[in-house]
Write a protein that holds these residues in place. Sequence first.
Motif, PDB file in Angstrom:
ATOM      1  N   MET A 175       0.836  -1.208   0.000  1.00 41.44           N
ATOM      2  CA  MET A 175       0.000   0.000   0.000  1.00 41.44           C
ATOM      3  C   MET A 175       0.868   1.255   0.000  1.00 41.44           C
ATOM      4  N   ILE A 176       1.918   1.257   0.861  1.00 42.69           N
ATOM      5  CA  ILE A 176       2.817   2.414   0.932  1.00 42.69           C
ATOM      6  C   ILE A 176       3.549   2.600  -0.389  1.00 42.69           C
ATOM      7  N   ASN A 177       4.043   1.481  -0.984  1.00 43.06           N
ATOM      8  CA  ASN A 177       4.750   1.570  -2.263  1.00 43.06           C
ATOM      9  C   ASN A 177       3.838   2.112  -3.357  1.00 43.06           C
ATOM     10  N   ASN A 178       2.578   1.663  -3.355  1.00 39.94           N
ATOM     11  CA  ASN A 178       1.620   2.173  -4.339  1.00 39.94           C
ATOM     12  C   ASN A 178       1.396   3.666  -4.149  1.00 39.94           C
ATOM     13  N   LYS A 179       1.315   4.088  -2.890  1.00 39.64           N
ATOM     14  CA  LYS A 179       1.125   5.505  -2.606  1.00 39.64           C
ATOM     15  C   LYS A 179       2.317   6.318  -3.103  1.00 39.64           C
ATOM     16  N   MET A 180       3.530   5.823  -2.844  1.00 40.61           N
ATOM     17  CA  MET A 180       4.733   6.541  -3.282  1.00 40.61           C
ATOM     18  C   MET A 180       4.813   6.592  -4.804  1.00 40.61           C
ATOM     19  N   LYS A 181       4.378   5.509  -5.446  1.00 37.03           N
ATOM     20  CA  LYS A 181       4.383   5.488  -6.910  1.00 37.03           C
ATOM     21  C   LYS A 181       3.419   6.531  -7.459  1.00 37.03           C
ATOM     22  N   THR A 182       2.242   6.618  -6.836  1.00 33.55           N
ATOM     23  CA  THR A 182       1.241   7.604  -7.266  1.00 33.55           C
ATOM     24  C   THR A 182       1.764   9.026  -7.085  1.00 33.55           C
ATOM     25  N   LEU A 183       2.391   9.287  -5.923  1.00 32.06           N
ATOM     26  CA  LEU A 183       2.957  10.614  -5.676  1.00 32.06           C
ATOM     27  C   LEU A 183       4.062  10.943  -6.668  1.00 32.06           C
ATOM     28  N   SER A 184       4.878   9.948  -7.009  1.00 32.85           N
ATOM     29  CA  SER A 184       5.978  10.165  -7.948  1.00 32.85           C
ATOM     30  C   SER A 184       5.452  10.528  -9.327  1.00 32.85           C
ATOM     31  N   GLU A 185       4.330   9.910  -9.710  1.00 31.73           N
ATOM     32  CA  GLU A 185       3.729  10.225 -11.009  1.00 31.73           C
ATOM     33  C   GLU A 185       3.083  11.612 -10.986  1.00 31.73           C
ATOM     34  N   LYS A 186       2.504  11.989  -9.843  1.00 34.63           N
ATOM     35  CA  LYS A 186       1.825  13.276  -9.734  1.00 34.63           C
ATOM     36  C   LYS A 186       2.816  14.423  -9.631  1.00 34.63           C
ATOM     37  N   TYR A 187       3.959  14.176  -8.964  1.00 39.62           N
ATOM     38  CA  TYR A 187       4.976  15.211  -8.773  1.00 39.62           C
ATOM     39  C   TYR A 187       6.312  14.674  -9.308  1.00 39.62           C
ATOM     40  N   PRO A 188       6.524  14.753 -10.619  1.00 42.67           N
ATOM     41  CA  PRO A 188       7.678  14.075 -11.236  1.00 42.67           C
ATOM     42  C   PRO A 188       9.022  14.759 -11.033  1.00 42.67           C
ATOM     43  N   THR A 189       9.022  16.038 -10.622  1.00 41.27           N
ATOM     44  CA  THR A 189      10.285  16.756 -10.492  1.00 41.27           C
ATOM     45  C   THR A 189      10.496  17.231  -9.063  1.00 41.27           C
ATOM     46  N   LYS A 190      11.750  17.584  -8.762  1.00 40.39           N
ATOM     47  CA  LYS A 190      12.054  18.119  -7.435  1.00 40.39           C
ATOM     48  C   LYS A 190      11.274  19.402  -7.166  1.00 40.39           C
ATOM     49  N   MET A 191      11.160  20.242  -8.181  1.00 42.42           N
ATOM     50  CA  MET A 191      10.453  21.502  -7.997  1.00 42.42           C
ATOM     51  C   MET A 191       8.977  21.265  -7.700  1.00 42.42           C
ATOM     52  N   ALA A 192       8.399  20.292  -8.384  1.00 40.40           N
ATOM     53  CA  ALA A 192       6.981  19.976  -8.156  1.00 40.40           C
ATOM     54  C   ALA A 192       6.771  19.472  -6.733  1.00 40.40           C
ATOM     55  N   ILE A 193       7.677  18.615  -6.265  1.00 33.19           N
ATOM     56  CA  ILE A 193       7.576  18.077  -4.903  1.00 33.19           C
ATOM     57  C   ILE A 193       7.764  19.193  -3.882  1.00 33.19           C
ATOM     58  N   THR A 194       8.765  20.027  -4.106  1.00 31.82           N
ATOM     59  CA  THR A 194       9.048  21.131  -3.185  1.00 31.82           C
ATOM     60  C   THR A 194       7.866  22.085  -3.077  1.00 31.82           C
ATOM     61  N   SER A 195       7.289  22.420  -4.219  1.00 24.78           N
ATOM     62  CA  SER A 195       6.139  23.338  -4.222  1.00 24.78           C
ATOM     63  C   SER A 195       4.966  22.764  -3.437  1.00 24.78           C
ATOM     64  N   GLU A 196       4.731  21.464  -3.606  1.00 27.09           N
ATOM     65  CA  GLU A 196       3.600  20.852  -2.904  1.00 27.09           C
ATOM     66  C   GLU A 196       3.858  20.782  -1.399  1.00 27.09           C
ATOM     67  N   ILE A 197       5.072  20.500  -0.997  1.00 30.47           N
ATOM     68  CA  ILE A 197       5.395  20.492   0.437  1.00 30.47           C
ATOM     69  C   ILE A 197       5.163  21.874   1.044  1.00 30.47           C
ATOM     70  N   ILE A 198       5.618  22.918   0.341  1.00 28.32           N
ATOM     71  CA  ILE A 198       5.403  24.290   0.826  1.00 28.32           C
ATOM     72  C   ILE A 198       3.896  24.571   0.949  1.00 28.32           C
ATOM     73  N   ASN A 199       3.136  24.162  -0.074  1.00 23.67           N
ATOM     74  CA  ASN A 199       1.690  24.370  -0.075  1.00 23.67           C
ATOM     75  C   ASN A 199       1.029  23.665   1.107  1.00 23.67           C
ATOM     76  N   LEU A 200       1.386  22.404   1.317  1.00 28.33           N
ATOM     77  CA  LEU A 200       0.761  21.622   2.393  1.00 28.33           C
ATOM     78  C   LEU A 200       1.126  22.174   3.773  1.00 28.33           C
ATOM     79  N   LYS A 201       2.366  22.591   3.952  1.00 22.96           N
ATOM     80  CA  LYS A 201       2.764  23.166   5.246  1.00 22.96           C
ATOM     81  C   LYS A 201       1.999  24.458   5.524  1.00 22.96           C
ATOM     82  N   ALA A 202       1.740  25.222   4.480  1.00 27.01           N
ATOM     83  CA  ALA A 202       0.977  26.464   4.648  1.00 27.01           C
ATOM     84  C   ALA A 202      -0.468  26.145   5.042  1.00 27.01           C
ATOM     85  N   ILE A 203      -1.050  25.127   4.410  1.00 29.44           N
ATOM     86  CA  ILE A 203      -2.433  24.747   4.717  1.00 29.44           C
ATOM     87  C   ILE A 203      -2.580  24.370   6.187  1.00 29.44           C
TER      88      ILE A 203
END
Length: 639
Positions: free
Chosen positions: A1-29
């Motif tokens: 289940m965890i591996n599937n989740k990580m795979k889904t996240l990797s497909e949704k946020y394929p680059t470092k910048m995409a991942i970084t932006s989402e982390i910033i967004n979630l921390k703000a929320i």
Amino acid sequence: MINNKMKTLSEKYPTKMAITSEIINLKAILNLPKPTEAFMSDLHGEYDAFQHLIRTGAGNLRQKIAEVFSGEMTEDTMQAFAFLVYYPTERLALKHAQLSASELDQWYLTTFKRLIDLLKFVSTKYTRSKVRKAMAPDFVYITEELMYGDVANSDKKRYFQEITTSIISMGQADALIIATSHTIQRLVVDHWHIIGDIYDRGPRPDLIVEQLTKLPAVDIQWGNHDILWFGAASGSQLCMLNLLRICARYNNLAIIEKAYGIDLSELVQFAQRTYQPNLAFEPKVAANQPAISTAEKKSINQVHQAIAIMQFKLEQTVIKRNPDFKMDHRLTLSHVDFEQQTIHLNGHDYPLDNTCFQTIDPIHPEILTSDEAAIVTSLLNAFTHCQKLRKHLRFLIDNGSMYQLYNQNLLFHGCIPVDEAGNFLTLTLANRQYAGKSLLDFFDHQIRTSFDHPLNQDNLSTDLLWYLWTGPLSPLFGKNAMTTFERYFSADPVLHEEKKNAYYQLRHQEDFIEKLLLEFGLTPETGHILNGHTPVKKGHNPIMANRKMIVIDGGFSKAYHHTTGIGGFTLLYNSYGMQLVTHQPFTTRANAIAKMQDIISTRRVIDQVSQRQRVSQTNIGAAIKTEIEQLTTLLGQKK
């Protein structure tokens, strides 16, 4: 289940910048204020009153208007503006009838500004993305320009003027007002919790379910009356007969025939040729219901009798084939002396009145006649194959449960069966024992299994749904017996007694509530239990156990207004704490719109926090924190 989740996240946020932006967004929320939740229970088919409270955010929207416009609007002007937001289509029609073309244009300009100011205020707890999703797609661009632009900026003043005048000249003003009003309605309460009993008594539970499907976030804790409908759609003859009997009793068979298209003509014809009018089976007609003719009343009376007798017969069969239910004391027909017209209970003989036993075989009282058996089979087939009913109940199954744990609150409809010392009572089935949390988990599983496999299951599965309606250890019933038979046929109040489970006395005690919170994994210091099921009678306090137990059944159904003296409760839980809102009875939708007659509500603070709660302290916050951890791990894996 965890591996599937990580795979889904990797497909949704394929680059470092995409991942970084989402982390910033979630921390703000996580640092946004906790959104408002609203809790209601025991709606019982009262669609018009329910919809009014949804449109008004249970009175929350009127308060928001006062916060924004006090000092700018008079009370009358605020009330008129509130009803425009509640019922935009209807109030716009009145404006068109009242105003000239030039007056209407000026009113549009004033109203646009007020709506945008209110929308800005109610959206402050949310991200811009969430607000955008709440908007009508056709007006997202225009609304965002008006919301987030600086209208006072001289460089853009003509730009904003052109937007608003073009909306009017192109005939889109009404559509924008309607869309913006609906957006405001959706945002004023973020999450709705319905703590059981959508069905029975009132006329339009089907429309309540349709309304629930349109809410952005909702969960349902199933009630005992809802279970009857689940059972009927899953193949339980007894659940079906019980719900039909209740519909007949409350003059509401139209919900079966008109809303769900189930043909009752065979039942009606059988009842008319078998039974004569009987005082005990007169339908209850609410004061607000249209009067029914003598012929209609007679027909409903006869149908009521036919259903009740079939129900009592089948109860004999189900109780006998399930000795683990320990319900032999409810084999009422077995205790009847049909010749003497008496019943032997608790060591005494009691006379029976208003009897209608002509289809009962005294030797084998559980046996249906051939006509009755055919009717039950035909009706059950209709219930299990009614697509509209199954669609509605599927929504309640997918978005519901026996209980819910949400933001340190334990939500369930009825009770946790206990003895007088507060020890969990145990239901034993096939040598397996269930008590406390495990009892609710067991029934939750049974309901889902039965609904997913209608008529394709052993007798125990469907019988358990009926047990939830009336069994002595049912967490949705909470009494030792349901004395329906005695109430129809005996005037002796001794036989009418239904002893409540000890839970209903113990829930006044703080230590008992803390024990239950621990049983479900919640923190006693900050947790609450929220119940429905038992209407809070006049003069009684819905807040118990040092504010850790709150009963929010204030008699939403018109059938209970004389008992509670009010028109229901709504519990509001926002970033500042909890408030219990008491509503006066709703009149009619037409009165509300024409006379701008709101439900009069009063508020009572239950809990007030010293520091405003943030999203980080909620269930959603916990999920966001988990996603941040996963994204951080994913970021470390990127090259």
